[in-house]
Design a protein around this motif. Sequence first.
Motif, PDB file in Angstrom:
ATOM      1  N   GLY A  79      56.215  67.103   4.742  1.00  0.00           N
ATOM      2  CA  GLY A  79      54.928  66.967   4.983  1.00  0.00           C
ATOM      3  C   GLY A  79      54.112  68.113   4.848  1.00  0.00           C
ATOM      4  O   GLY A  79      52.952  68.043   4.612  1.00  0.00           O
ATOM      5  N   GLU A 109      59.400  60.294   5.220  1.00  0.00           N
ATOM      6  CA  GLU A 109      59.782  59.583   6.395  1.00  0.00           C
ATOM      7  C   GLU A 109      60.483  58.227   6.281  1.00  0.00           C
ATOM      8  O   GLU A 109      61.229  57.923   7.079  1.00  0.00           O
ATOM      9  CB  GLU A 109      58.392  59.711   7.348  1.00  0.00           C
ATOM     10  CG  GLU A 109      58.737  59.205   8.444  1.00  0.00           C
ATOM     11  CD  GLU A 109      57.333  59.021   9.532  1.00  0.00           C
ATOM     12  OE1 GLU A 109      57.005  57.862   9.499  1.00  0.00           O
ATOM     13  OE2 GLU A 109      56.912  59.936  10.291  1.00  0.00           O
ATOM     14  N   ILE A 110      59.654  57.396   5.448  1.00  0.00           N
ATOM     15  CA  ILE A 110      60.282  55.979   5.315  1.00  0.00           C
ATOM     16  C   ILE A 110      61.531  56.163   4.770  1.00  0.00           C
ATOM     17  O   ILE A 110      62.380  55.154   5.290  1.00  0.00           O
ATOM     18  CB  ILE A 110      59.009  55.487   4.423  1.00  0.00           C
ATOM     19  CG1 ILE A 110      57.777  55.117   4.867  1.00  0.00           C
ATOM     20  CG2 ILE A 110      59.933  54.076   3.791  1.00  0.00           C
ATOM     21  CD1 ILE A 110      56.704  54.618   3.878  1.00  0.00           C
ATOM     22  N   ASN A 133      55.429  64.061  -0.667  1.00  0.00           N
ATOM     23  CA  ASN A 133      54.677  63.037   0.292  1.00  0.00           C
ATOM     24  C   ASN A 133      55.457  62.848   1.430  1.00  0.00           C
ATOM     25  O   ASN A 133      56.667  62.358   1.622  1.00  0.00           O
ATOM     26  CB  ASN A 133      54.404  61.752  -0.335  1.00  0.00           C
ATOM     27  CG  ASN A 133      53.577  60.882   0.278  1.00  0.00           C
ATOM     28  OD1 ASN A 133      53.773  60.586   1.520  1.00  0.00           O
ATOM     29  ND2 ASN A 133      52.826  60.150  -0.310  1.00  0.00           N
ATOM     30  N   TYR A 142      54.951  61.139   4.223  1.00  0.00           N
ATOM     31  CA  TYR A 142      54.960  59.709   4.786  1.00  0.00           C
ATOM     32  C   TYR A 142      56.377  58.895   3.986  1.00  0.00           C
ATOM     33  O   TYR A 142      57.005  58.264   4.431  1.00  0.00           O
ATOM     34  CB  TYR A 142      53.763  59.038   4.544  1.00  0.00           C
ATOM     35  CG  TYR A 142      52.612  59.286   5.263  1.00  0.00           C
ATOM     36  CD1 TYR A 142      52.551  59.002   6.662  1.00  0.00           C
ATOM     37  CD2 TYR A 142      51.587  60.398   4.989  1.00  0.00           C
ATOM     38  CE1 TYR A 142      51.518  59.567   7.518  1.00  0.00           C
ATOM     39  CE2 TYR A 142      50.716  60.664   5.828  1.00  0.00           C
ATOM     40  CZ  TYR A 142      50.601  60.311   6.959  1.00  0.00           C
ATOM     41  OH  TYR A 142      49.775  60.836   7.749  1.00  0.00           O
ATOM     42  N   LYS A 143      56.267  59.202   2.721  1.00  0.00           N
ATOM     43  CA  LYS A 143      57.335  58.511   1.744  1.00  0.00           C
ATOM     44  C   LYS A 143      58.762  58.980   2.274  1.00  0.00           C
ATOM     45  O   LYS A 143      59.775  58.458   2.252  1.00  0.00           O
ATOM     46  CB  LYS A 143      57.185  58.953   0.311  1.00  0.00           C
ATOM     47  CG  LYS A 143      56.117  57.946  -0.395  1.00  0.00           C
ATOM     48  CD  LYS A 143      55.978  58.131  -1.808  1.00  0.00           C
ATOM     49  CE  LYS A 143      54.744  57.504  -2.379  1.00  0.00           C
ATOM     50  NZ  LYS A 143      54.645  57.446  -3.971  1.00  0.00           N
TER      51      LYS A 143
END
Length: 260
Positions: A218, A229-230, A224, A226-227
């Motif tokens: 991040g 993290e997913i 990215n 968020y990506k």
Amino acid sequence: MNFENILTETNNGITQVTINRPTKLNALNKDTIQELHEAFKAADKDKNTKVIILTGSGEKAFVAGADISEFANFSEEKGGKLAAKGQKILFDYVENLGTPVIAAVNGFALGGGLELAMACHIRLASDNAKMGLPEVSLGVIPGYGGTQRLPQLVGKGRALEMIMTAGMIDAETAKNYGLVNHVVAQAELMPLAEKMANKMMRNSSVAIAKAIKAVNAGLEEGKNGYKTEIKQFGKSFGTADFKEGTTAFLQKRTAEFPGE
């Protein structure tokens, strides 16, 4: 491993790495940077090491800066190569290590010393700590990530003030800025670091490594978070630690994570 400039010791899941150049106030030279790389690499691969604590020997300094005598006569090209190699093998390496690294900052953390502390995942400080990036007073700028990590931690305005004035801040100011998490008396510094390390060791080392990767993503340009993290969240479901953690929760018992 036998080192000339650092000491390492592993006990009860914690590897303590101590920069040991007290006559030079633990200043970083190329040999010390290389030894630190090797020590961190070995600790990260050691299944018995769950947390690394980094500190400096003596009561005066964590790391008082870089060894200026090594690069005072460098050309532009050599200066650039110095920064690139240092960032790759130590500063970026520590930041992206899967094993959590706690910096126990005792005394001066200046220049490369503060940059090294900022590369660690968490910073604790003794109440006599002094921190700063004095490079512009030598006609150069921070080259081991200081211009990037300091604004991330304290904000652009405070970072530029510290860099452009070349001044030092004390431990309480560093805490107020968000540069360090906790400030304690010097005698309490290592016990606090060990207490925090023990709290971390109760949890899944696999999950911690994935969390470090997600947080770093991040803050990294072009990635990215968020990506990431997913992706790391999903990968957690395939680990033995996830199975043990969820099973222990449902059975109302303390989890015993295998670290896999």
